[in-house]
Write a protein that holds these residues in place. Sequence first.
Motif, mmCIF file in Angstrom:
data_model
loop_
_atom_site.group_PDB
_atom_site.id
_atom_site.type_symbol
_atom_site.label_atom_id
_atom_site.label_comp_id
_atom_site.label_asym_id
_atom_site.label_seq_id
_atom_site.Cartn_x
_atom_site.Cartn_y
_atom_site.Cartn_z
ATOM 1 N N ALA A 235 0.844 -1.203 0.000
ATOM 2 C CA ALA A 235 0.000 0.000 0.000
ATOM 3 C C ALA A 235 0.875 1.246 0.000
ATOM 4 O O ALA A 235 1.645 1.472 0.936
ATOM 5 N N VAL A 236 0.752 2.038 -1.054
ATOM 6 C CA VAL A 236 1.525 3.267 -1.196
ATOM 7 C C VAL A 236 0.555 4.420 -1.449
ATOM 8 O O VAL A 236 -0.243 4.363 -2.391
ATOM 9 N N VAL A 237 0.628 5.435 -0.618
ATOM 10 C CA VAL A 237 -0.165 6.644 -0.824
ATOM 11 C C VAL A 237 0.662 7.575 -1.706
ATOM 12 O O VAL A 237 1.643 8.155 -1.256
ATOM 13 N N GLU A 238 0.284 7.666 -2.969
ATOM 14 C CA GLU A 238 1.054 8.488 -3.895
ATOM 15 C C GLU A 238 0.955 9.972 -3.544
ATOM 16 O O GLU A 238 1.905 10.722 -3.751
ATOM 17 N N GLU A 239 -0.192 10.369 -3.051
ATOM 18 C CA GLU A 239 -0.353 11.771 -2.634
ATOM 19 C C GLU A 239 -1.336 11.836 -1.481
ATOM 20 O O GLU A 239 -2.402 11.220 -1.521
ATOM 21 N N LEU A 240 -0.959 12.563 -0.472
ATOM 22 C CA LEU A 240 -1.809 12.770 0.699
ATOM 23 C C LEU A 240 -1.804 14.246 1.053
ATOM 24 O O LEU A 240 -0.743 14.838 1.238
ATOM 25 N N ASP A 375 4.631 8.619 -0.597
ATOM 26 C CA ASP A 375 5.796 8.960 -1.404
ATOM 27 C C ASP A 375 5.373 9.702 -2.660
ATOM 28 O O ASP A 375 4.689 9.140 -3.508
ATOM 29 N N LYS A 376 5.756 10.983 -2.736
ATOM 30 C CA LYS A 376 5.593 11.770 -3.943
ATOM 31 C C LYS A 376 6.451 13.003 -3.817
ATOM 32 O O LYS A 376 6.596 13.549 -2.729
ATOM 33 N N PHE A 399 11.900 16.526 12.280
ATOM 34 C CA PHE A 399 12.734 16.097 11.158
ATOM 35 C C PHE A 399 12.618 17.148 10.068
ATOM 36 O O PHE A 399 11.827 18.095 10.157
ATOM 37 N N THR A 400 13.400 16.972 9.023
ATOM 38 C CA THR A 400 13.476 17.967 7.960
ATOM 39 C C THR A 400 12.234 17.932 7.080
ATOM 40 O O THR A 400 11.822 16.867 6.601
ATOM 41 N N GLU A 423 5.683 20.130 3.746
ATOM 42 C CA GLU A 423 5.757 19.097 2.720
ATOM 43 C C GLU A 423 6.937 18.161 2.994
ATOM 44 O O GLU A 423 8.015 18.604 3.348
ATOM 45 N N LYS A 424 6.684 16.876 2.788
ATOM 46 C CA LYS A 424 7.743 15.870 2.966
ATOM 47 C C LYS A 424 7.447 14.688 2.070
ATOM 48 O O LYS A 424 6.283 14.310 1.895
ATOM 49 N N LYS A 425 8.486 14.098 1.533
ATOM 50 C CA LYS A 425 8.325 12.911 0.714
ATOM 51 C C LYS A 425 8.921 11.704 1.439
ATOM 52 O O LYS A 425 9.700 11.849 2.366
ATOM 53 N N ASN A 426 8.516 10.527 0.965
ATOM 54 C CA ASN A 426 9.012 9.270 1.527
ATOM 55 C C ASN A 426 8.711 9.166 3.019
ATOM 56 O O ASN A 426 9.605 9.030 3.855
ATOM 57 N N VAL A 427 7.429 9.227 3.356
ATOM 58 C CA VAL A 427 6.972 9.208 4.745
ATOM 59 C C VAL A 427 6.557 7.786 5.126
ATOM 60 O O VAL A 427 5.849 7.111 4.379
#
Length: 476
Positions: A235-240, A375-376, A399-400, A423-427
């Motif tokens: 399960a990958v949330v491409e955009e949240l 992840d986006k 975190f950053t 905004e953060k990617k790869n969460v």
Amino acid sequence: MEALRSLARLLLAFTIFSNLSLLAFSSSLQDIQIATAERRIDVSSHIIKAFLTLKIDEVVFQVENTGTSPISEVLLAFPPTQVDHISSLKAALTVGKKKKKSYVPLEVNPTELPDAPNGTKYFKILLLNPLSAGETATVEVLYILTHSLEPFPAEISQSESQLVYYRDSAIILSPYYIKQQTTFIKTPSTRVESFTRVEPTTRAGIELKYGPYKDRPAYSYAPILVHFENNSPFAVVEELVREIEISHWGSLQITEHYTLAHAGARHKGVFSRVDYQARSSGVSSFKHLLARLPPRVHSVFYRDQIGNISSSHLRTDYRRSELEIEPRYPLFGGWKATFVIGYGLPLQDFLFESPDGGRYLNFTFGCPLVETVVDKLTLKVRLVVLPEGSKDPSAVVPFTVDQHLETKYSYLDIVGRTVVVLEKKNVVPEHNSPFQVYYSFNPVFMLAEPMMLTSVFFFLFMASVAYLHVDFSISK
């Protein structure tokens, strides 16, 4: 001519300084050696966890200073193909032994080294106290990898199980000499199609053991490939997009927009719902998701573009709330689903007064869905909408993140509401940590909208009174 001589002397001095710095740094690397290193890699999920004693991809280093100068930092090395998939990296210093053992968090920062072999990437661990000559310390490192399992075959039918590749090294990549090291890989089941052997290599049940390897020099590397069955939900949330709207009248409204995808092996052929329900086929698909929400939630809704989805169940108690949702159709590899989850929370549980007289929101960062990767590149994981009239907003996140301010207009707004965008990617679930948004607010602004409505109704009333008392007839 004199200027050329001065320039030549300056270049010579700079070259000597650079060489001395590089020599000193190389000497410090040679002063450190790793007595024992043990790595445990858990690939039972699509989120690969690296951690010492937990089921995480973890490395335990016993560092020894064999030189004469104190050591204040330890370097971690990763191949360039792996560092891009690191979602979280933490380190801790082990204090005490056995039952009295405790962990002290250490600061970890990315760094660069000159002449890194084969594009090796580094992270620097800062020790609390410098390590003197002859002293030892045990450091535990936890790192989490995402999108590191490659489905093979890339396409499967509805009835087939999912097989994946995992690539790594049997020997821990390190800039230091390692006396002894061992790597363990835990698979989700006993079905392992193949794996690379780097002797000594043993397999027992769901665990592969590489090592122990002794007296390995710096930057030793032995690539391995493990091909195994993994039917866990990818399960990958491409955009949240999570929007948190603060109302000083006593409520906190959260709205979450999801674009969910199954990142496993793509589905091929025709989907048969009859076979899916009768024979329980589609072992690599998923149709249930669990969202862990804060306690005391109310006004919960779950809908998509068609409308409200009734296949959801909410369980609440004084400690937590769990929302079990079911999309309109099961998700196979390559399939996607979009939906919205919303709920309200009591304001007094999350909004507090700061010592300087301002206010701050204390909420949880990350994705409420269990065992999902967000992840986006342009992922907005948090939008905090402050009341109109808020000033000097600032966010504190452990975190950053990338952050900026926007302005949003709602009903009866004049100057607009300040929006703090983080905004953060790869969460991953390890990012579900509290964060704070500080701001100042004048309570007088709470009366702005009621006064506007009161004024409008007052002028309408006066206009109607004037209309009834004015004679518009033409007198003869």
